[in-house]
Motif scaffolding. Sequence first.
Motif, PDB file in Angstrom:
ATOM      1  N   ALA A   1       0.859  -1.196   0.000  1.00 41.75           N
ATOM      2  CA  ALA A   1       0.000   0.000   0.000  1.00 41.75           C
ATOM      3  C   ALA A   1       0.892   1.242   0.000  1.00 41.75           C
ATOM      4  O   ALA A   1       2.122   1.142   0.035  1.00 41.75           O
ATOM      5  N   ASP A   2       0.272   2.407  -0.035  1.00 42.09           N
ATOM      6  CA  ASP A   2       1.028   3.651  -0.073  1.00 42.09           C
ATOM      7  C   ASP A   2       1.491   4.008   1.337  1.00 42.09           C
ATOM      8  O   ASP A   2       0.682   4.365   2.195  1.00 42.09           O
TER       9      ASP A   2
ATOM     10  N   ASP B   1      -3.521   1.544 -11.730  1.00 38.39           N
ATOM     11  CA  ASP B   1      -4.415   2.552 -11.159  1.00 38.39           C
ATOM     12  C   ASP B   1      -3.620   3.356 -10.138  1.00 38.39           C
ATOM     13  O   ASP B   1      -2.487   3.020  -9.813  1.00 38.39           O
ATOM     14  N   LYS B   2      -4.224   4.413  -9.647  1.00 37.87           N
ATOM     15  CA  LYS B   2      -3.592   5.147  -8.570  1.00 37.87           C
ATOM     16  C   LYS B   2      -3.416   4.225  -7.377  1.00 37.87           C
ATOM     17  O   LYS B   2      -4.224   3.343  -7.125  1.00 37.87           O
ATOM     18  N   MET B   3      -2.327   4.457  -6.638  1.00 37.50           N
ATOM     19  CA  MET B   3      -1.941   3.522  -5.582  1.00 37.50           C
ATOM     20  C   MET B   3      -2.877   3.609  -4.367  1.00 37.50           C
ATOM     21  O   MET B   3      -3.362   2.600  -3.879  1.00 37.50           O
TER      22      MET B   3
ATOM     23  N   ASP C   1      -7.146   8.356  -3.634  1.00 33.01           N
ATOM     24  CA  ASP C   1      -6.992   9.056  -4.917  1.00 33.01           C
ATOM     25  C   ASP C   1      -7.894   8.499  -6.007  1.00 33.01           C
ATOM     26  O   ASP C   1      -7.904   9.012  -7.126  1.00 33.01           O
TER      27      ASP C   1
ATOM     28  N   GLY D   1      -2.129  -5.225  -4.467  1.00 28.95           N
ATOM     29  CA  GLY D   1      -2.616  -4.226  -3.517  1.00 28.95           C
ATOM     30  C   GLY D   1      -4.133  -4.167  -3.566  1.00 28.95           C
ATOM     31  O   GLY D   1      -4.812  -5.188  -3.662  1.00 28.95           O
TER      32      GLY D   1
ATOM     33  N   ALA E   1      -4.263  -1.693  -7.524  1.00 27.53           N
ATOM     34  CA  ALA E   1      -3.491  -0.663  -8.227  1.00 27.53           C
ATOM     35  C   ALA E   1      -2.783  -1.294  -9.424  1.00 27.53           C
ATOM     36  O   ALA E   1      -2.362  -0.592 -10.341  1.00 27.53           O
ATOM     37  N   SER E   2      -2.655  -2.618  -9.400  1.00 30.17           N
ATOM     38  CA  SER E   2      -2.115  -3.385 -10.527  1.00 30.17           C
ATOM     39  C   SER E   2      -3.042  -4.549 -10.789  1.00 30.17           C
ATOM     40  O   SER E   2      -3.599  -5.119  -9.847  1.00 30.17           O
TER      41      SER E   2
END
Lengths: 388, 388
Positions: free
Chosen positions: A130-131, A244-246, A250, A374, A377-378
Amino acid sequence: MTSVRVAGVGLTQFGRHPDRTGRDLFAEAALTAREDAGVPRQDIEALHYGNFMGALAEHQAHQGPLVAEAAGLTCPATRYEQACASAGVAARQAIKDVRNGEADVVLVGGMERMTNLETAEVTESLAIAADELYEVRAGITFPGAYALMAQAYFSQFGGEREDLAHIAAKNHHNAVNNEFAQYQREISVEQALDSPPVAEPLHLFDACPITDGASALVLVSDEYAEEHDIDAPVAITGTGQGGDKMALQDRDHLAQTPAATKAAEEAYADSGRSPEEIDVAEVHDCFTIAEVLALESLGFYEPGEGIGAARRGETTRDGDRPINLSGGLKAKGHPVGATGGSQLVEMTRLLRGDHPNSDVVADAEIGLTHNAGGTVASAVVHVLEVVN
Amino acid sequence: MTSVRVAGVGLTQFGRHPDRTGRDLFAEAALTAREDAGVPRQDIEALHYGNFMGALAEHQAHQGPLVAEAAGLTCPATRYEQACASAGVAARQAIKDVRNGEADVVLVGGMERMTNLETAEVTESLAIAADELYEVRAGITFPGAYALMAQAYFSQFGGEREDLAHIAAKNHHNAVNNEFAQYQREISVEQALDSPPVAEPLHLFDACPITDGASALVLVSDEYAEEHDIDAPVAITGTGQGGDKMALQDRDHLAQTPAATKAAEEAYADSGRSPEEIDVAEVHDCFTIAEVLALESLGFYEPGEGIGAARRGETTRDGDRPINLSGGLKAKGHPVGATGGSQLVEMTRLLRGDHPNSDVVADAEIGLTHNAGGTVASAVVHVLEVVN
């Protein structure tokens, strides 16, 4: 363009392997795949390998050459890391190399060791997918993130915990006769509903387990298969990847996974297939809600319609399009870096007829795998077909 | 097969960036590369990205989508980890995808943050590129491993510390006018000889520094370059990758790096070039002895002959084939995951004439980059050529 054939597949038992190293686990899967293929090791031109958290679990990066050596290979070996889609992206690059004539024989797969860490360490280690700045420091871990996605889904489209419990029960039921599965046992819808809460609406039995394991496949060009008289009836005919955005914050929508939609659209275009033509699929059910989001992103259901699929019996063994006949991540287990390869192994066996659940889909000719990283996001999607 | 053109390049300053995140560093390099190329961001179809120790330095894996987002991209983004050759393998896959028509425009590069860790932590973190079971637990770190290789070289072929000191002095001299270099200053042979011992025969000035930084390149097909009137005079005409056993103890020879030899042979065959045709090269001098091993593996020198190349003035600016005109890892710096991309950036600029050291090799038309992982258990070699 060359057709990419799956010549051989291999898995370790998924579960706890406290007495084995990561290289040992991967070597077992690789040897099994090579023996299944009947390909001599000197013919393997490259290894494309997925691993996620080896730096934390085994204090070991640079695993490409390490596991290649353990598997008896001297070819170039590359490690890919894409969170839970690590082996998915590894397979994708391998597929492109074979179909473009860069190599005739490649080994792909992945490995993860997780159970050697304490449970709290595993949760912390998984959180590196994750971020760190905008999610993890705010307290988000993956059960919490997927709980947010489930809450958003329920809020926008409806649905309830019992819908999710049917997914958990279905996948456990499928795993009962899968000899590689971590949990080869039934759970009931009631047991899933009564399991302890983790992050509402997700309870313990909505989550996949912590798992050690490895997966491997030998991919060959059809010219190589023909020349060496290798029986390889399953081809990988489409590959797609999306991003995609992480951070969840977002995203435009918490209850949709456009990275998977993009990956699917690319894989469908690549293979010339449509969602309607897919007979059977393995999707990335790290949590039960993730299976719902996958079904909708793949075009099997309209948004809001996937939630009831298991409960209505459409994705069960008796349904029109069985989902996760392996048991899925939920019951088969989820050794993160191995999962994308494991899905391809299971689908190959289902299609070629030597999977314990092959009889459930005896007429199936086209399968799909969906591997996500995640909170998606991928995503990587592959289409597999019986070609002879 | 399509020719793969370098349309644009970007670097951050190499050095210490205590106030910046990894995503911020990569975004800067990516933006610079995109502006240099004149390619709109929506045309970029994929990011192939190298990072080595993000799990330890920033508690951050799954960096593909993370840095793509920071760079303003929505395309699929894949992370490669191959120790110090992480960006090298990322570039290799990107090159194959472009020349095979899988994509017309891709971004490649890498990033590493290192200086935010304490020095002892960095040494421990770098050690995950070695074999944890058979090297690290026995006490090996990279200065020690390369010291063993240097001792073996001296023992078999001769050579002395002063030969190595000439390599350090040469590379520092080259870095003086490289605005991106961490050390834009001279050191003398005497200073290198008098620097504190680290692991004999290697002293402090035989080693590259700890560095933060990022690199990026936009690669395009020649059809795309022509159609969009993009000035991209440099093509990547050859790629090769080699592997070796991970632990030094398992190798046949401590003073040779066959992974690099294999990578070079493949890259030469791929480009139709020979070692004699290479005008200029950037090689992986993480320690001074590594430059010697590179020169011999690449076929520039016979085994035992590379040690004196700098001292004899053959690889200096005035020599027949200048090596590491960027300053090399030694003086330019070594942000591990970025280095393989940085070498391609430097070589592109040298060949197209806008590098501060381009005048040194004004007639150069063919360049080579050599990127190695660990004690060269992995190696990636690329050949670049001026094509119009």
